[in-house]
Motif scaffolding. Structure first.
Motif, mmCIF file in Angstrom:
data_model
loop_
_atom_site.group_PDB
_atom_site.id
_atom_site.type_symbol
_atom_site.label_atom_id
_atom_site.label_comp_id
_atom_site.label_asym_id
_atom_site.label_seq_id
_atom_site.Cartn_x
_atom_site.Cartn_y
_atom_site.Cartn_z
ATOM 1 N N ALA A 1 9.660 5.032 3.195
ATOM 2 C CA ALA A 1 9.020 3.717 3.276
ATOM 3 C C ALA A 1 8.648 3.429 4.727
ATOM 4 O O ALA A 1 9.452 3.629 5.643
ATOM 5 C CB ALA A 1 9.962 2.647 2.751
ATOM 6 N N ALA A 2 7.420 2.977 4.918
ATOM 7 C CA ALA A 2 6.935 2.689 6.264
ATOM 8 C C ALA A 2 7.516 1.374 6.755
ATOM 9 O O ALA A 2 7.797 0.465 5.974
ATOM 10 C CB ALA A 2 5.410 2.612 6.246
ATOM 11 N N ASP A 3 7.695 1.311 8.064
ATOM 12 C CA ASP A 3 8.060 0.029 8.663
ATOM 13 C C ASP A 3 6.875 -0.911 8.516
ATOM 14 O O ASP A 3 5.734 -0.475 8.329
ATOM 15 C CB ASP A 3 8.396 0.212 10.144
ATOM 16 C CG ASP A 3 9.671 1.020 10.355
ATOM 17 O OD1 ASP A 3 10.558 0.967 9.482
ATOM 18 O OD2 ASP A 3 9.761 1.702 11.398
ATOM 19 N N ARG A 4 7.145 -2.189 8.619
ATOM 20 C CA ARG A 4 6.072 -3.180 8.496
ATOM 21 C C ARG A 4 6.058 -4.059 9.737
ATOM 22 O O ARG A 4 7.100 -4.427 10.272
ATOM 23 C CB ARG A 4 6.285 -4.044 7.261
ATOM 24 C CG ARG A 4 6.230 -3.230 5.978
ATOM 25 C CD ARG A 4 5.256 -3.809 5.053
ATOM 26 N NE ARG A 4 5.206 -3.047 3.803
ATOM 27 C CZ ARG A 4 4.136 -3.001 3.067
ATOM 28 N NH1 ARG A 4 3.061 -3.648 3.420
ATOM 29 N NH2 ARG A 4 4.138 -2.312 1.952
ATOM 30 N N ARG A 5 4.862 -4.370 10.152
ATOM 31 C CA ARG A 5 4.686 -5.338 11.239
ATOM 32 C C ARG A 5 4.879 -6.734 10.663
ATOM 33 O O ARG A 5 4.822 -6.914 9.443
ATOM 34 C CB ARG A 5 3.278 -5.205 11.820
ATOM 35 C CG ARG A 5 3.069 -3.888 12.533
ATOM 36 C CD ARG A 5 1.747 -3.870 13.229
ATOM 37 N NE ARG A 5 1.632 -2.621 13.980
ATOM 38 C CZ ARG A 5 0.509 -2.152 14.441
ATOM 39 N NH1 ARG A 5 -0.618 -2.810 14.239
ATOM 40 N NH2 ARG A 5 0.483 -1.031 15.117
ATOM 41 N N PRO A 6 5.059 -7.732 11.512
ATOM 42 C CA PRO A 6 5.177 -9.105 11.007
ATOM 43 C C PRO A 6 3.975 -9.528 10.155
ATOM 44 O O PRO A 6 4.101 -10.325 9.240
ATOM 45 C CB PRO A 6 5.277 -9.947 12.278
ATOM 46 C CG PRO A 6 5.843 -9.017 13.303
ATOM 47 C CD PRO A 6 5.292 -7.664 12.950
#
Length: 124
Positions: A28-33
């Protein structure tokens, strides 16, 4: 990297990247705000590896299993040989099926050339 960059560099569509993430090919990719996914550089190589395995005949589930074995450090030539043997067996079965279909079609074609076409139903 943004999803579009990953897709472009890996030679796949954005939908494929999303699908691979959902199925576990990619972590799972990290997410930006803002909610945008942020992938590491390794995502491109992982997608390329997954596509290469699929091109060899691996099913998606087999790709996922092989990548997870690699991730855990459990993958060796000896431990993974059975996966390749399974793919070769499937390819051999497909070849046999295609050869049977070719022989059958060739027989029908020869009948057509002799004026006895089985495809011209109801006509003489």
């Amino acid at each position: 990297m943004k999803i579009g960059q990953v897709a472009n560099q890996a030679g796949v569509s954005i939908d494929t990247v999303r699908f691979y993430e959902r199925r576990g090919v990619l972590p799972a990719a990290d997410r930006r705000p803002s909610g945008y996914r942020v992938f590491s550089e390794s995502a491109v190589e992982r997608i390329r590896m997954a596509k290469a395995l699929q091109d060899m005949g691996f099913t998606l589930d087999e790709v996922i299993d092989a990548l997870h074995a690699h991730d855990t450090g459990d993958a060796t030539c000896d431990s993974e040989r059975w996966r390749l043997e399974g793919v070769v067996d499937r390819i051999d079965a497909k070849i046999a099926d295609l050869q049977r279909a070719r022989r059958h079609t060739q027989g029908i074609l020869e009948g057509c050339r002799a004026g006895q076409c089985q495809l011209a139903l109801g006509s003489t």
